[in-house]
Scaffold this motif. Sequence first.
Motif, PDB file in Angstrom:
ATOM      1  N   VAL A  91       0.872  -1.170   0.000  1.00  0.00           N
ATOM      2  CA  VAL A  91       0.000   0.000   0.000  1.00  0.00           C
ATOM      3  C   VAL A  91       0.913   1.226   0.000  1.00  0.00           C
ATOM      4  O   VAL A  91       1.816   1.340   0.844  1.00  0.00           O
ATOM      5  N   VAL A  92       0.691   2.118  -0.955  1.00  0.00           N
ATOM      6  CA  VAL A  92       1.507   3.327  -1.078  1.00  0.00           C
ATOM      7  C   VAL A  92       0.605   4.532  -0.895  1.00  0.00           C
ATOM      8  O   VAL A  92      -0.476   4.616  -1.483  1.00  0.00           O
ATOM      9  N   GLU A  93       1.056   5.447  -0.061  1.00  0.00           N
ATOM     10  CA  GLU A  93       0.347   6.709   0.112  1.00  0.00           C
ATOM     11  C   GLU A  93       1.357   7.773   0.502  1.00  0.00           C
ATOM     12  O   GLU A  93       2.527   7.482   0.685  1.00  0.00           O
ATOM     13  N   GLY A  94       0.905   8.994   0.629  1.00  0.00           N
ATOM     14  CA  GLY A  94       1.799  10.059   1.049  1.00  0.00           C
ATOM     15  C   GLY A  94       1.522  11.365   0.335  1.00  0.00           C
ATOM     16  O   GLY A  94       0.647  11.466  -0.517  1.00  0.00           O
ATOM     17  N   GLU A  95       2.309  12.357   0.703  1.00  0.00           N
ATOM     18  CA  GLU A  95       2.145  13.701   0.146  1.00  0.00           C
ATOM     19  C   GLU A  95       2.302  13.709  -1.370  1.00  0.00           C
ATOM     20  O   GLU A  95       1.693  14.507  -2.066  1.00  0.00           O
ATOM     21  N   GLY A  96       3.112  12.811  -1.887  1.00  0.00           N
ATOM     22  CA  GLY A  96       3.365  12.759  -3.321  1.00  0.00           C
ATOM     23  C   GLY A  96       2.137  12.478  -4.154  1.00  0.00           C
ATOM     24  O   GLY A  96       2.092  12.801  -5.326  1.00  0.00           O
ATOM     25  N   PHE A  97       1.126  11.870  -3.539  1.00  0.00           N
ATOM     26  CA  PHE A  97      -0.111  11.598  -4.264  1.00  0.00           C
ATOM     27  C   PHE A  97      -1.119  12.726  -4.131  1.00  0.00           C
ATOM     28  O   PHE A  97      -2.122  12.731  -4.827  1.00  0.00           O
ATOM     29  N   ALA A  98      -0.875  13.657  -3.249  1.00  0.00           N
ATOM     30  CA  ALA A  98      -1.869  14.689  -2.952  1.00  0.00           C
ATOM     31  C   ALA A  98      -2.191  15.580  -4.151  1.00  0.00           C
ATOM     32  O   ALA A  98      -3.309  16.051  -4.291  1.00  0.00           O
ATOM     33  N   SER A  99      -1.226  15.808  -5.015  1.00  0.00           N
ATOM     34  CA  SER A  99      -1.457  16.737  -6.119  1.00  0.00           C
ATOM     35  C   SER A  99      -1.845  16.048  -7.430  1.00  0.00           C
ATOM     36  O   SER A  99      -2.017  16.705  -8.447  1.00  0.00           O
ATOM     37  N   VAL A 100      -1.968  14.718  -7.405  1.00  0.00           N
ATOM     38  CA  VAL A 100      -2.300  13.981  -8.622  1.00  0.00           C
ATOM     39  C   VAL A 100      -3.682  13.360  -8.488  1.00  0.00           C
ATOM     40  O   VAL A 100      -3.957  12.649  -7.532  1.00  0.00           O
ATOM     41  N   THR A 101      -4.536  13.661  -9.432  1.00  0.00           N
ATOM     42  CA  THR A 101      -5.842  13.017  -9.462  1.00  0.00           C
ATOM     43  C   THR A 101      -5.688  11.685 -10.180  1.00  0.00           C
ATOM     44  O   THR A 101      -5.140  11.642 -11.285  1.00  0.00           O
ATOM     45  N   PRO A 102      -6.124  10.586  -9.555  1.00  0.00           N
ATOM     46  CA  PRO A 102      -6.028   9.300 -10.249  1.00  0.00           C
ATOM     47  C   PRO A 102      -6.678   9.379 -11.627  1.00  0.00           C
ATOM     48  O   PRO A 102      -7.778   9.910 -11.769  1.00  0.00           O
ATOM     49  N   ASN A 103      -5.961   8.877 -12.632  1.00  0.00           N
ATOM     50  CA  ASN A 103      -6.475   8.950 -14.000  1.00  0.00           C
ATOM     51  C   ASN A 103      -6.019   7.744 -14.802  1.00  0.00           C
ATOM     52  O   ASN A 103      -5.032   7.086 -14.467  1.00  0.00           O
ATOM     53  N   GLU A 104      -6.752   7.452 -15.864  1.00  0.00           N
ATOM     54  CA  GLU A 104      -6.518   6.265 -16.678  1.00  0.00           C
ATOM     55  C   GLU A 104      -5.135   6.252 -17.310  1.00  0.00           C
ATOM     56  O   GLU A 104      -4.434   5.227 -17.284  1.00  0.00           O
ATOM     57  N   LYS A 105      -4.708   7.347 -17.873  1.00  0.00           N
ATOM     58  CA  LYS A 105      -3.415   7.387 -18.557  1.00  0.00           C
ATOM     59  C   LYS A 105      -2.276   7.066 -17.586  1.00  0.00           C
ATOM     60  O   LYS A 105      -1.399   6.260 -17.894  1.00  0.00           O
ATOM     61  N   ALA A 106      -2.298   7.663 -16.424  1.00  0.00           N
ATOM     62  CA  ALA A 106      -1.250   7.420 -15.436  1.00  0.00           C
ATOM     63  C   ALA A 106      -1.302   5.987 -14.920  1.00  0.00           C
ATOM     64  O   ALA A 106      -0.265   5.343 -14.727  1.00  0.00           O
ATOM     65  N   ALA A 107      -2.502   5.462 -14.704  1.00  0.00           N
ATOM     66  CA  ALA A 107      -2.651   4.089 -14.219  1.00  0.00           C
ATOM     67  C   ALA A 107      -2.100   3.093 -15.242  1.00  0.00           C
ATOM     68  O   ALA A 107      -1.401   2.140 -14.875  1.00  0.00           O
ATOM     69  N   LYS A 108      -2.385   3.305 -16.504  1.00  0.00           N
ATOM     70  CA  LYS A 108      -1.870   2.412 -17.551  1.00  0.00           C
ATOM     71  C   LYS A 108      -0.346   2.494 -17.632  1.00  0.00           C
ATOM     72  O   LYS A 108       0.327   1.484 -17.867  1.00  0.00           O
ATOM     73  N   CYS A 109       0.181   3.667 -17.436  1.00  0.00           N
ATOM     74  CA  CYS A 109       1.635   3.850 -17.442  1.00  0.00           C
ATOM     75  C   CYS A 109       2.275   3.043 -16.306  1.00  0.00           C
ATOM     76  O   CYS A 109       3.299   2.378 -16.493  1.00  0.00           O
ATOM     77  N   LEU A 110       1.681   3.079 -15.128  1.00  0.00           N
ATOM     78  CA  LEU A 110       2.212   2.318 -13.997  1.00  0.00           C
ATOM     79  C   LEU A 110       2.082   0.822 -14.253  1.00  0.00           C
ATOM     80  O   LEU A 110       3.005   0.057 -13.976  1.00  0.00           O
ATOM     81  N   MET A 111       0.966   0.395 -14.809  1.00  0.00           N
ATOM     82  CA  MET A 111       0.792  -1.028 -15.108  1.00  0.00           C
ATOM     83  C   MET A 111       1.857  -1.507 -16.093  1.00  0.00           C
ATOM     84  O   MET A 111       2.389  -2.605 -15.962  1.00  0.00           O
ATOM     85  N   LYS A 112       2.203  -0.656 -17.054  1.00  0.00           N
ATOM     86  CA  LYS A 112       3.256  -1.001 -18.013  1.00  0.00           C
ATOM     87  C   LYS A 112       4.584  -1.218 -17.292  1.00  0.00           C
ATOM     88  O   LYS A 112       5.327  -2.148 -17.610  1.00  0.00           O
ATOM     89  N   LYS A 113       4.871  -0.385 -16.297  1.00  0.00           N
ATOM     90  CA  LYS A 113       6.094  -0.553 -15.503  1.00  0.00           C
ATOM     91  C   LYS A 113       6.078  -1.895 -14.762  1.00  0.00           C
ATOM     92  O   LYS A 113       7.097  -2.578 -14.676  1.00  0.00           O
ATOM     93  N   PHE A 114       4.913  -2.260 -14.221  1.00  0.00           N
ATOM     94  CA  PHE A 114       4.798  -3.533 -13.512  1.00  0.00           C
ATOM     95  C   PHE A 114       5.041  -4.711 -14.455  1.00  0.00           C
ATOM     96  O   PHE A 114       5.704  -5.686 -14.087  1.00  0.00           O
ATOM     97  N   LEU A 115       4.507  -4.631 -15.666  1.00  0.00           N
ATOM     98  CA  LEU A 115       4.709  -5.705 -16.645  1.00  0.00           C
ATOM     99  C   LEU A 115       6.192  -5.833 -17.017  1.00  0.00           C
ATOM    100  O   LEU A 115       6.698  -6.948 -17.206  1.00  0.00           O
ATOM    101  N   GLU A 116       6.884  -4.703 -17.086  1.00  0.00           N
ATOM    102  CA  GLU A 116       8.323  -4.725 -17.364  1.00  0.00           C
ATOM    103  C   GLU A 116       9.079  -5.395 -16.223  1.00  0.00           C
ATOM    104  O   GLU A 116      10.022  -6.160 -16.454  1.00  0.00           O
TER     105      GLU A 116
END
Length: 193
Positions: A91-116
């Motif tokens: 589970v990841v949380e913190g101030e770094g997430f405060a300014s980012v609204t969860p969105n599809e493009k960013a989520a897909k980018c992270l999933m791509k990193k996980f697949l790598e």
Amino acid sequence: MTYAKQKPELKLVISIGANIPGILGDPIRTIAAMRPHIEKSIIEWNIALNHPKIDSQNFDKSLSFQWAPLFETDPLGGPIDQPKFINTVLVVEGEGFASVTPNEKAAKCLMKKFLELEKIAGRERENIEIIWGPRSLDIDFISWGGLQINTDTLILPHPRFSERNFVLIPLAEVLSKTQGKTKRISSQNIWPE
């Protein structure tokens, strides 16, 4: 009576598991070896999302990485003769997430990193005929705040996480560390369980 509007929870929940040796060793060694790489990928992804709003030198300190203990679990589905899985949840949380609204493009980018990362650990996804088969590393993106996505490449929240003890039990362990332990009440006449 009025209540102050609460800020939405922007936690990132990731499930990690393995049940066969990969190029990094047995499942426990693989998960342990990939732990810093998973954290680094999340940090780099989040820096890219927040740049230039943040100081990247101190950014990793603004995130909290809360890992569950490792659990051994029976495989769910797939070939019946496969070995047990080793699972954990991050589970990841913190101030770094405060300014980012969860969105599809960013989520897909992270999933791509996980697949790598799975590929680095020796996971081969070429055999699509075997569903829920053995894997040297499996990184499942479970949720990111209240984001809901339903695409060919990513569904959030993960569609079956509530049916999987290998996600729920480690997740409960992490949440009990951050939210306080629950206390079971002894049996009552009006509540037999």
